[in-house]
Design an enzyme around this catalytic site. Structure first.
Site, PDB file in Angstrom:
ATOM      1  CE  LYS A 128      38.976  35.234  33.905  1.00 14.92           C
ATOM      2  NZ  LYS A 128      37.917  35.800  32.801  1.00 14.92           N
ATOM      3  CG  ASP A 146      41.515  39.881  33.874  1.00 10.44           C
ATOM      4  OD1 ASP A 146      42.810  40.183  33.461  1.00 10.44           O
ATOM      5  OD2 ASP A 146      40.757  40.617  34.575  1.00 10.44           O
TER       6      ASP A 146
END
Length: 220
Positions: A128, A146
Site C-alpha cells: 500500500k 486503502d
C-alpha cells in the site's frame, strides 16, 4: 453466483466512475501532503493503524527535527519516539524508521527508488505504501489500495480478495490500462461518497446494475 465481473463489465465500471467522480484533482499531493519521496515514505509508515489527524501531528513533530535520512539517523531513538507518539506503535515505528533510513543510505545512496520493487525492498514499506508513493510522488499509473478501495472493489466484484495486497494485485491484472492513472481516486471517492462502509447508498449508485453485492441483496 458470479464472484467477479467480466472484463467488459470492469471497463464499464471504470467509465461510469470516471463520469461520476472528480478523479485526480489539481491539488492532489503526496501522502499526507508531504513534499518529497523521503517524507512521503515516512508519513506512510507513521499512518499504520493511526487516524489521519494523529499521523499529521506525528509527521509535523518528526519533520521539525529532521527531513533527510542522514539527519534522521543523527536523532536519538527516544527523540524519534517522543515526536511520533501521537500516531501510536511509536517504538516499533521508530525501529522501522531507523532501519528504513539505514537501508536507504546503504543501498540507494539516500535516494528513494521510484519502482515498486525498490520500495518494497526497504524496511517498513508494504504494498500500500509503495503504491501510494509511486502514484502521488512519482506520478506512476498505479491504483493504490486503502481501506475504502479494498471494500469497494470486493463489494462490486472488481476483485475477490481477502487482503488489501491481494486486491492490489488483482486490480493491476484486471483493470484497463487507461484507468490506472485515476482509478485510485475514483474508487476512494466512490467509497467515501456512495459505497460507504455502513449504509451504502445502493439505490442511487451508478453501479447498482453491475454490483454483485447489490444483486445478492436483492435476491436475498
Amino acid at each position: 453466483m458470479a464472484v467477479l465481473l467480466d472484463r467488459s463489465q470492469v471497463d464499464v465500471v471504470y467509465r461510469r466512475l470516471a463520469k461520476a467522480m472528480p478523479g485526480r484533482t489539481k491539488n492532489a499531493k503526496g501522502p499526507k501532503g508531504q513534499p518529497d519521496a523521503f517524507r512521503s515514505c515516512i508519513s506512510c509508515m507513521l499512518s499504520a493503524q493511526s487516524l489521519d489527524r494523529n499521523t499529521a501531528k506525528a509527521s509535523h513533530a518528526l519533520f521539525s527535527l529532521a527531513t533527510t535520512p542522514h539527519a534522521m539517523l543523527e536523532l536519538d531513538d527516544r527523540d524519534i519516539a517522543a515526536a511520533i507518539k501521537p500516531c501510536g506503535l511509536y517504538n516499533n515505528k521508530t525501529r522501522n524508521i531507523r532501519a528504513f533510513c539505514e537501508a536507504l543510505i546503504g543501498e540507494h545512496g539516500a535516494a528513494v527508488p521510484d519502482t515498486r520493487e525498490g520500495l518494497l525492498s526497504l524496511p517498513g514499506i508494504g504494498r500500500k505504501c509503495a503504491d501510494i508513493v509511486l502514484s502521488f510522488t512519482f506520478g506512476k499509473d498505479v491504483i493504490a489500495v486503502d481501506t475504502h478501495v479494498h471494500r469497494v472493489c470486493n463489494r462490486i466484484g472488481l476483485t475477490d480478495a481477502k487482503t488489501a495486497d491481494r486486491t492490489a494485485q488483482q486490480l493491476e491484472q484486471r483493470s484497463p490500462e487507461w484507468a490506472l492513472r485515476d482509478g485510485h481516486f475514483w474508487l476512494i471517492q466512490f467509497g467515501k461518497r456512495i459505497c460507504t462502509s455502513r449504509a451504502p447508498k445502493c439505490e442511487t449508485c451508478p453501479l447498482s446494475d453491475l454490483c454483485l453485492y447489490y444483486s445478492e441483496r436483492q435476491s436475498g
